[in-house]
Write a protein that holds these residues in place. Structure first.
Motif, PDB file in Angstrom:
ATOM      1  N   LEU A  53      -4.650   1.074 -11.842  1.00  0.00           N
ATOM      2  CA  LEU A  53      -4.153  -0.245 -11.423  1.00  0.00           C
ATOM      3  C   LEU A  53      -3.560  -0.163 -10.016  1.00  0.00           C
ATOM      4  O   LEU A  53      -3.822  -1.028  -9.163  1.00  0.00           O
ATOM      5  CB  LEU A  53      -3.093  -0.740 -12.419  1.00  0.00           C
ATOM      6  N   ALA A  54      -2.771   0.892  -9.767  1.00  0.00           N
ATOM      7  CA  ALA A  54      -2.141   1.048  -8.455  1.00  0.00           C
ATOM      8  C   ALA A  54      -3.192   1.214  -7.359  1.00  0.00           C
ATOM      9  O   ALA A  54      -3.084   0.610  -6.289  1.00  0.00           O
ATOM     10  CB  ALA A  54      -1.192   2.246  -8.470  1.00  0.00           C
ATOM     11  N   VAL A  55      -4.224   2.007  -7.637  1.00  0.00           N
ATOM     12  CA  VAL A  55      -5.283   2.210  -6.626  1.00  0.00           C
ATOM     13  C   VAL A  55      -6.020   0.895  -6.364  1.00  0.00           C
ATOM     14  O   VAL A  55      -6.306   0.542  -5.207  1.00  0.00           O
ATOM     15  CB  VAL A  55      -6.264   3.314  -7.089  1.00  0.00           C
ATOM     16  N   VAL A  85       0.851  -1.202   0.000  1.00  0.00           N
ATOM     17  CA  VAL A  85       0.000   0.000   0.000  1.00  0.00           C
ATOM     18  C   VAL A  85       0.887   1.253   0.000  1.00  0.00           C
ATOM     19  O   VAL A  85       0.675   2.174  -0.794  1.00  0.00           O
ATOM     20  CB  VAL A  85      -0.952   0.005   1.227  1.00  0.00           C
ATOM     21  N   LEU A 100      -4.823  -2.138  -6.706  1.00  0.00           N
ATOM     22  CA  LEU A 100      -3.925  -3.017  -5.942  1.00  0.00           C
ATOM     23  C   LEU A 100      -3.816  -2.567  -4.486  1.00  0.00           C
ATOM     24  O   LEU A 100      -3.746  -3.401  -3.577  1.00  0.00           O
ATOM     25  CB  LEU A 100      -2.534  -3.050  -6.592  1.00  0.00           C
ATOM     26  N   MET A 101      -3.829  -1.257  -4.273  1.00  0.00           N
ATOM     27  CA  MET A 101      -3.789  -0.741  -2.894  1.00  0.00           C
ATOM     28  C   MET A 101      -5.026  -1.189  -2.128  1.00  0.00           C
ATOM     29  O   MET A 101      -4.931  -1.621  -0.968  1.00  0.00           O
ATOM     30  CB  MET A 101      -3.717   0.787  -2.895  1.00  0.00           C
ATOM     31  N   ALA A 105      -2.283   4.533 -12.764  1.00  0.00           N
ATOM     32  CA  ALA A 105      -2.796   5.034 -11.485  1.00  0.00           C
ATOM     33  C   ALA A 105      -3.998   4.195 -11.031  1.00  0.00           C
ATOM     34  O   ALA A 105      -4.106   3.844  -9.852  1.00  0.00           O
ATOM     35  CB  ALA A 105      -3.191   6.494 -11.616  1.00  0.00           C
ATOM     36  N   LEU A 112       2.817   1.636  -3.429  1.00  0.00           N
ATOM     37  CA  LEU A 112       1.915   1.994  -4.529  1.00  0.00           C
ATOM     38  C   LEU A 112       1.503   3.459  -4.406  1.00  0.00           C
ATOM     39  O   LEU A 112       1.480   4.195  -5.411  1.00  0.00           O
ATOM     40  CB  LEU A 112       0.679   1.080  -4.518  1.00  0.00           C
TER      41      LEU A 112
END
Lengths: 358, 132
Positions: B12-14, A345, B16-17, B10, A348
């Protein structure tokens, strides 16, 4: 010609030679008493040093590893003598982000049980989980290159007062001096991993070699993968691949090569978490510009962001023990899983947040 | 991989977060994350010595599965048992036995239950490694 080869190793041949020497010294330290696959492991050494400094209470993981202190001193002397000792920092929130990033990378390494260099050593010993961790590391680095291509980066570093850069090498020197004079201020294990070590002088000399050669060659497992993926530059990769091959050959010669997942010394068999933890460490190492070993070398060369990362790693080393985050041969703990996911987290968010800052 | 850039990266990153945060929350609520299960067991169960006595009894009976399970619990309670630097080290005789059990179980020459090989492997990993 030979002087240039060693002082400014840039060719694949010179980097491969140094990678091979790194491996030979690392395997040699294991043969002389270090724990299995731990001839060179920045994260294990940091946990041991944190214990020796009474930052965590687990005696079995306490020993003021002279290799670690030697790495700092060797890198400092190499940087200073080649006029590359430049004290600089990113300013703003850069130090804090490196501190937290360094902490999460260390926690990822503790869940896997070893830093990227130890992942090479574990793989070279035949460890299946070591190989899975190495693949995870490569995957994390490859994923991080997407963010680099998309404009990720911190602000350019600026010069800061030189005295700040002398703190870490100075501390390493004083600690090494205190231990060599027989000081009993530091905790030391009577058994367990901390009690297994090569002779003090040999370890210190090896550490100085690792630090000096690492500073000159920019040896970094994650950095070499990044260069190969991002720029199709395989020079650094030559050092990493040679390290793996030489360590493997030496393990075969010494009879310590055992291809197995279940019988890998000191390892756990949770392959999914080994992959995910090292992928997080690889991803994070690219975002904060270096694996634990590289952060130590950079910090000793005057990089204050790397010094913040080293401080974060030292704190994480103690938290890892205090909160049962580090894995053991019994497996991965729930706290370790949470730490890995929290690391994902954080990195990212960092990856998104710093894309336009370059 | 050029399609994974800008807003797509962005997003994809959100995603995954969110996935990582949800998974962490799930791990946190499904157990006690700060305590190793093994240490809980050793705190309330029989001591390492008790386990050793039962392991040796099972060994004499020829019950390799039970013996290895008991040795595993003994070592979990007291890792010094497989540390050469400790005075409590079980000794090279045990080391030799462990190696022959591992070899026999891997080659299926020793009749034993499904837990025997994982238990023997755990003891082997403990004995020959690492930093912990």
């Amino acid at each position: 010609m030979i002087r240039k080869w060693f002082l400014y190793p840039e060719s694949p041949g010179a980097l491969a030679l140094l990678g091979g020497l790194f491996a030979a010294v690392a395997v040699g330290l294991t043969a002389l008493g270090n724990p299995a696959s731990s001839g060179l492991c920045a994260s294990c050494f940091l946990v041991n040093v944190a214990g020796a400094l009474h930052l965590h209470p687990r005696a079995t993981q306490s020993y003021l590893r002279p290799e670690l202190l030697g790495i700092v001193l060797g890198a400092f002397f190499a940087a200073f003598s080649s006029r590359e000792f430049r004290v600089r920092g990113g300013g703003g929130s850069s130090g804090v982000l490196h501190f937290v990033g360094g902490a999460f990378i260390l926690l990822g390494c503790e869940v896997f049980i070893g830093c990227p260099i130890k992942a090479l050593l574990r793989t070279a010993g035949g460890g299946g989980a070591g190989l899975v961790g190495l693949l995870g590391l490569a995957g994390g680095v490859a994923f991080a290159t997407l963010f680099l291509r998309d404009g990720y980066g911190f602000r350019p570093k600026a010069a800061v007062p030189e005295a700040a850069g002398l703190i870490l090498p100075g501390a390493a020197f004083l600690l090494l001096l205190a231990v060599s004079m027989g000081s009993d201020l530091f905790a030391a294990a009577g058994f367990g991993g901390g009690a297994h070590h090569a002779p003090f002088a040999v370890s210190a000399a090896a550490g100085i070699f690792f630090g000096a050669a690492g500073q000159r060659s920019r040896f970094c497992v994650t950095g070499s993968i990044k260069s190969a993926v991002l720029a199709r530059d395989f020079r650094e990769g030559a050092g990493t691949v040679t390290f793996l091959v030489v360590a493997l050959l030496l393990n075969v010669l010494l009879g310590s090569f055992l291809p197995s997942v279940a019988l890998e010394p000191g390892a756990h068999t949770d392959l999914y978490w080994a992959f995910l933890a090292m992928a997080m460490a690889g991803f994070g190492a690219i975002l904060i510009a270096g694996c634990p070993f590289r952060q130590l070398v950079l910090a000793a060369s005057g990089d204050m962001d790397a010094a913040a990362a080293v401080a974060g790693m030292l704190l994480a080393a103690s938290l890892s023990v205090a909160f049962n985050i580090g894995s053991s041969p019994a497996g991965v703990t729930d706290a370790g899983k949470i730490a890995v996911l929290a690391g994902w987290v954080f990195f990212l968010a960092l990856g998104i947040g710093c894309r336009k800052a370059a | 991989m050029d399609f994974l850039a800008g807003k797509r990266l962005a997003a994809l990153a959100v995603a995954l977060m969110a996935l990582a945060a949800a998974a962490a929350a799930r791990v946190a609520v499904s157990g006690d994350p700060w305590t190793e299960p093994a240490s809980v067991a050793s705190a309330v169960g029989p001591s390492a010595v008790d386990h050793l006595v039962r392991a040796r009894a099972a060994e004499r009976r020829g019950d390799v599965t039970e013996a290895l399970a008991r040795y595993r619990e003994a070592v979990r309670s007291n890792p010094r048992l497989v540390d050469r630097k400790s005075s409590e080290y079980l000794g090279s005789d045990f080391e030799g036995k462990l190696r022959s059990w591992v070899a026999g179980l891997r080659e299926k020459k020793i009749p034993a239950g499904p837990t025997a090989l994982p238990d023997a492997s755990y003891l082997f990993r403990r004995m020959y490694g690492g930093c912990g």
